[in-house]
Write an enzyme that holds these catalytic residues in place. Structure first.
Site, PDB file in Angstrom:
ATOM      1  N   HIS A 113      11.746   9.398   3.530  1.00 25.57           N
ATOM      2  CA  HIS A 113      11.132   8.102   2.806  1.00 25.57           C
ATOM      3  C   HIS A 113      11.936   7.526   1.476  1.00 25.57           C
ATOM      4  CE1 HIS A 113       6.986   6.294   1.433  1.00 25.57           C
ATOM      5  NE2 HIS A 113       7.932   5.428   0.985  1.00 25.57           N
ATOM      6  N   GLU A 144      10.124   6.201   6.738  1.00 26.55           N
ATOM      7  CA  GLU A 144       9.081   5.697   5.953  1.00 26.55           C
ATOM      8  C   GLU A 144       9.378   4.602   4.900  1.00 26.55           C
ATOM      9  OE1 GLU A 144       6.170   9.486   6.676  1.00 26.55           O
ATOM     10  OE2 GLU A 144       6.723   8.982   4.753  1.00 26.55           O
ATOM     11  N   HIS A 177       0.092  13.886   4.965  1.00 22.26           N
ATOM     12  CA  HIS A 177       0.065  13.797   3.676  1.00 22.26           C
ATOM     13  C   HIS A 177      -0.788  15.187   3.187  1.00 22.26           C
ATOM     14  CE1 HIS A 177      -0.049  12.687  -0.692  1.00 22.26           C
ATOM     15  NE2 HIS A 177       0.974  11.719  -0.153  1.00 22.26           N
TER      16      HIS A 177
END
Length: 257
Positions: free
Chosen positions: A43, A74, A209
């Protein structure tokens, strides 16, 4: 079996703390893939707090050595070029990941903390353009989503292939109240129904997450979860038991479901 993609952001964050080359992100990613993980997730953020642009391309080359592995990028599709960051569009179109996960975050967020709200036509139109662009580059496109059926319906409408359920609230409840608490059970049921609804719409379902060894097995037991993306917890566990053994322990949890 649910696939495991390991997010290596925290490895890069540790390296950047001393502005050197250790730990080596690519070498660690190789260890992760050799241990059996199905993919690597990054990410990259415009401020370069962890994964840098050169990491993205180096990791893409590494993953290409593993025929069955996938590379997942991401980020916020609206992120524009600055200070060595080429912009999310350029990263997807040049690195050509197997999957890109679109996340509605900004620079001020410590970490991603909510999914897309696609209730406004203007937002849907913007996201649909990004989805079309990235799919044309060969990527499977996933949208980071809360377990809200009206939002998930719009994810299918804008052309996404998958959603990634934001599991932070579920993980918080497990930590605060345990797996057997009524509130945890209610949260789990909400995610299960969201996953089932997405599947009925023809969407694949990922999740991620704050998933960890304490809550992962319980979560994926609902079925229908194609992939989990895990970074912070897995890297933290690796400090205690080693990187390869930690990956294998997470895989073992997934294999049991």
């Amino acid at each position: 079996m649910t696939s495991l993609s390991v997010n290596v952001n925290k490895i890069a964050w540790l390296r950047n703390a001393r502005e050197g080359s250790r730990p080596d992100v690519v070498a660690c990613a190789r260890t992760i893939l050799d241990a059996g993980a199905s993919g690597i997730t990054v990410h990259p953020r415009p401020d370069g707090r962890h994964i840098r642009t050169d990491d993205v391309y180096a990791l893409r080359e590494l993953v290409a050595e593993y025929p069955d592995a996938e590379f997942n990028i991401e980020g916020n599709p609206a992120a524009q070029p600055r200070d060595g960051y080429p912009g999310f569009d350029v990263l997807i179109e040049t690195a050509r990941p197997h999957q890109c996960t679109l996340v509605p975050d900004d620079d001020n967020q410590l970490t991603s903390d909510h999914g897309w709200d696609l209730s406004e036509a203007r937002v849907r139109a913007g996201v649909a353009k990004f989805v079309e662009r990235y799919r044309s580059s060969g990527a499977r496109v996933s949208l980071f989503m809360d377990p809200v059926e009206s939002h998930i319906r719009h994810a299918q409408a804008v052309g996404a292939n998958r959603i990634e359920l934001y599991t932070g609230p579920y993980a918080d409840l497990v930590e605060a109240r345990g797996l057997d608490d009524a509130a945890t059970a209610a949260s789990w049921s909400t995610y299960r129904e969201a996953a089932r609804y997405a599947g009925q719409l023809g969407l694949g379902v990922n999740a991620g997450h704050d998933l960890n060894l304490a809550n992962l097995g319980h979560f994926v037991a609902m079925g229908g979860i194609a992939e989990v993306s895990i970074g912070h917890a897995l890297i933290a566990d690796a400090l205690d038991i080693g990187l390869a053994p930690t990956v294998k322990r997470y895989l073992s949890v997934l294999e049991e479901q």
